[in-house]
Write a protein that holds these residues in place. Structure first.
Motif, PDB file in Angstrom:
ATOM      1  N   CYS A  97      70.362  -1.518  77.990  1.00 38.63           N
ATOM      2  CA  CYS A  97      70.405  -0.437  77.015  1.00 38.63           C
ATOM      3  C   CYS A  97      70.593  -0.980  75.602  1.00 38.63           C
ATOM      4  O   CYS A  97      71.361  -1.930  75.402  1.00 38.63           O
ATOM      5  CB  CYS A  97      71.563   0.514  77.303  1.00 38.63           C
ATOM      6  N   ILE A  98      69.911  -0.367  74.640  1.00 40.65           N
ATOM      7  CA  ILE A  98      70.212  -0.593  73.231  1.00 40.65           C
ATOM      8  C   ILE A  98      70.989   0.626  72.755  1.00 40.65           C
ATOM      9  O   ILE A  98      70.476   1.746  72.783  1.00 40.65           O
ATOM     10  CB  ILE A  98      68.940  -0.771  72.386  1.00 40.65           C
ATOM     11  N   ILE A  99      72.229   0.415  72.316  1.00 44.87           N
ATOM     12  CA  ILE A  99      73.102   1.519  71.884  1.00 44.87           C
ATOM     13  C   ILE A  99      73.963   1.067  70.706  1.00 44.87           C
ATOM     14  O   ILE A  99      74.281  -0.115  70.593  1.00 44.87           O
ATOM     15  CB  ILE A  99      74.019   2.013  73.019  1.00 44.87           C
ATOM     16  N   PRO A 100      74.384   2.006  69.871  1.00 46.29           N
ATOM     17  CA  PRO A 100      73.850   3.361  69.726  1.00 46.29           C
ATOM     18  C   PRO A 100      72.747   3.360  68.676  1.00 46.29           C
ATOM     19  O   PRO A 100      72.746   2.546  67.762  1.00 46.29           O
ATOM     20  CB  PRO A 100      75.066   4.136  69.241  1.00 46.29           C
ATOM     21  N   LEU A 101      71.815   4.270  68.785  1.00 46.25           N
ATOM     22  CA  LEU A 101      70.704   4.366  67.859  1.00 46.25           C
ATOM     23  C   LEU A 101      70.689   5.742  67.184  1.00 46.25           C
ATOM     24  O   LEU A 101      71.152   6.735  67.760  1.00 46.25           O
ATOM     25  CB  LEU A 101      69.380   4.140  68.590  1.00 46.25           C
ATOM     26  N   GLY A 102      70.123   5.788  65.972  1.00 53.00           N
ATOM     27  CA  GLY A 102      69.995   7.046  65.257  1.00 53.00           C
ATOM     28  C   GLY A 102      71.284   7.520  64.613  1.00 53.00           C
ATOM     29  O   GLY A 102      72.313   6.837  64.629  1.00 53.00           O
ATOM     30  N   LEU A 138      59.349  11.018  57.815  1.00 53.63           N
ATOM     31  CA  LEU A 138      60.511  10.210  58.191  1.00 53.63           C
ATOM     32  C   LEU A 138      60.481   9.893  59.677  1.00 53.63           C
ATOM     33  O   LEU A 138      60.033  10.713  60.488  1.00 53.63           O
ATOM     34  CB  LEU A 138      61.810  10.946  57.855  1.00 53.63           C
ATOM     35  N   CYS A 139      60.969   8.701  60.022  1.00 52.66           N
ATOM     36  CA  CYS A 139      61.085   8.316  61.430  1.00 52.66           C
ATOM     37  C   CYS A 139      62.300   9.010  62.034  1.00 52.66           C
ATOM     38  O   CYS A 139      63.426   8.860  61.536  1.00 52.66           O
ATOM     39  CB  CYS A 139      61.222   6.806  61.570  1.00 52.66           C
ATOM     40  N   VAL A 140      62.079   9.746  63.103  1.00 50.60           N
ATOM     41  CA  VAL A 140      63.168  10.466  63.752  1.00 50.60           C
ATOM     42  C   VAL A 140      64.202   9.498  64.320  1.00 50.60           C
ATOM     43  O   VAL A 140      65.401   9.771  64.304  1.00 50.60           O
ATOM     44  CB  VAL A 140      62.617  11.389  64.856  1.00 50.60           C
ATOM     45  N   CYS A 141      63.748   8.336  64.799  1.00 47.85           N
ATOM     46  CA  CYS A 141      64.663   7.402  65.457  1.00 47.85           C
ATOM     47  C   CYS A 141      65.660   6.778  64.497  1.00 47.85           C
ATOM     48  O   CYS A 141      66.769   6.407  64.912  1.00 47.85           O
ATOM     49  CB  CYS A 141      63.894   6.316  66.196  1.00 47.85           C
ATOM     50  N   THR A 142      65.305   6.646  63.224  1.00 47.19           N
ATOM     51  CA  THR A 142      66.214   6.018  62.267  1.00 47.19           C
ATOM     52  C   THR A 142      66.835   7.018  61.302  1.00 47.19           C
ATOM     53  O   THR A 142      67.998   6.879  60.916  1.00 47.19           O
ATOM     54  CB  THR A 142      65.482   4.927  61.456  1.00 47.19           C
ATOM     55  N   GLU A 143      66.078   8.043  60.885  1.00 43.22           N
ATOM     56  CA  GLU A 143      66.602   9.055  59.967  1.00 43.22           C
ATOM     57  C   GLU A 143      67.228  10.221  60.716  1.00 43.22           C
ATOM     58  O   GLU A 143      67.994  10.997  60.134  1.00 43.22           O
ATOM     59  CB  GLU A 143      65.491   9.558  59.054  1.00 43.22           C
ATOM     60  N   GLY A 144      66.899  10.365  61.971  1.00 46.21           N
ATOM     61  CA  GLY A 144      67.459  11.402  62.836  1.00 46.21           C
ATOM     62  C   GLY A 144      68.186  10.733  63.980  1.00 46.21           C
ATOM     63  O   GLY A 144      68.794   9.700  63.781  1.00 46.21           O
ATOM     64  N   PRO A 145      68.107  11.273  65.193  1.00 44.60           N
ATOM     65  CA  PRO A 145      67.292  12.427  65.578  1.00 44.60           C
ATOM     66  C   PRO A 145      67.833  13.769  65.086  1.00 44.60           C
ATOM     67  O   PRO A 145      67.198  14.788  65.251  1.00 44.60           O
ATOM     68  CB  PRO A 145      67.302  12.366  67.111  1.00 44.60           C
TER      69      PRO A 145
END
Length: 258
Positions: free
Chosen positions: A93-98, A240-247
């Motif tokens: 897992c890559i955590i945490p993101l967003g 905007l990218c949801v993965c970095t600016e959001g979700p």
């Protein structure tokens, strides 16, 4: 917030409905800090048709048992493989993101958390964080039928729960935006996640009633790092990218026709 790539051990894999599994994962080391609304990117092993990681909302963080919960719906080859994990397996897992939800500024605020389908996943952890800060969360959960309601017993441990089902088998019949609680009670904040039409309807209600509202988008996020541009959303600030600016986005930032 620092990102971690971890091989987490499966504590349990509970099949809570026809195509849903609740994974409880742990590590020998304390799990990193995670905010409600953030997500994980999961590597899918032993699936010849799955080349990219799968984004899954952080469902709950149990600090007492050092567990990360993930609620996964089997809808494609990747998630079907993830649903086959068993106790003792490892999941990379890559955590945490967003970015997560915005917490209320006062314990006196009344938050409403609205979820539909597997979109209820991030609301469980958000509800617990609200409860810990002294707020009393109210949940409004929607599903097609009673058998499609997910984690209802866990939500009921955290706050007051209201339900709608499309067939009327549990709670009020109809969609979440038709529930009588929206007419009879006033809330200061709304947090929502689920099918896009549902979130748009909730956002419209929030705008009409001048209520702060954040939505957790479920765009396809292949990398989780803003590199692949699969998850771009049109906003008042451009694409905007949801993965970095959001979700998580404030409803006023989105160009939805609401």
């Amino acid at each position: 917030m620092k990102k971690h790539i971890l091989d987490l051990s499966v504590v349990s894999a509970e099949h809570i409905a026809d195509k849903y599994v609740l994974l409880r994962l742990t590590s020998e080391e304390p799990l990193p800090e995670m905010l409600p609304g953030q997500f994980a990117e999961l590597r899918v092993d032993d699936s010849p048709t799955t080349f990219l990681r799968r984004p899954i909302s952080i469902n709950f963080v149990d600090r007492q048992h050092n567990e990360l919960w993930l609620l996964i719906a089997a809808v494609g080859d990747g998630t079907i493989r993830l649903n086959k994990l068993r106790r003792g397996d490892f999941l990379n897992c890559i955590i945490p993101l967003g970015n997560g939800f915005t917490m209320p500024s006062s314990q006196q605020e009344r938050p409403l958390l609205v979820g539909g389908g597997v979109g209820v996943a991030p609301l469980l952890y958000m509800g617990e964080c609200l409860r810990q800060m002294g707020c009393q969360p109210t949940f409004l959960l929607g599903a097609r039928s009673e058998k499609d309601l997910l984690e209802l017993e866990y939500f009921e441990r955290i706050g007051c729960v209201f339900v709608t089902t499309e067939d009327g088998s549990c709670g009020e019949k109809g969609f979440v935006t038709n529930h009588s609680i929206l007419e009879n009670e006033r809330f200061d904040r709304i947090y929502t996640c689920g099918p896009k039409p549902m979130m748009m309807a909730v956002g419209k209600y929030a705008k009409q009633n001048n209520i702060f509202c954040e939505v957790s988008l479920e765009n396809k996020m292949a990398c989780g790092l803003g590199a692949c541009l699969c998850c771009v959303e049109k906003t008042t600030e451009g694409n905007l990218c949801v993965c970095t600016e959001g979700p998580v986005f404030n409803i006023f930032k989105l160009l939805w026709q609401v």
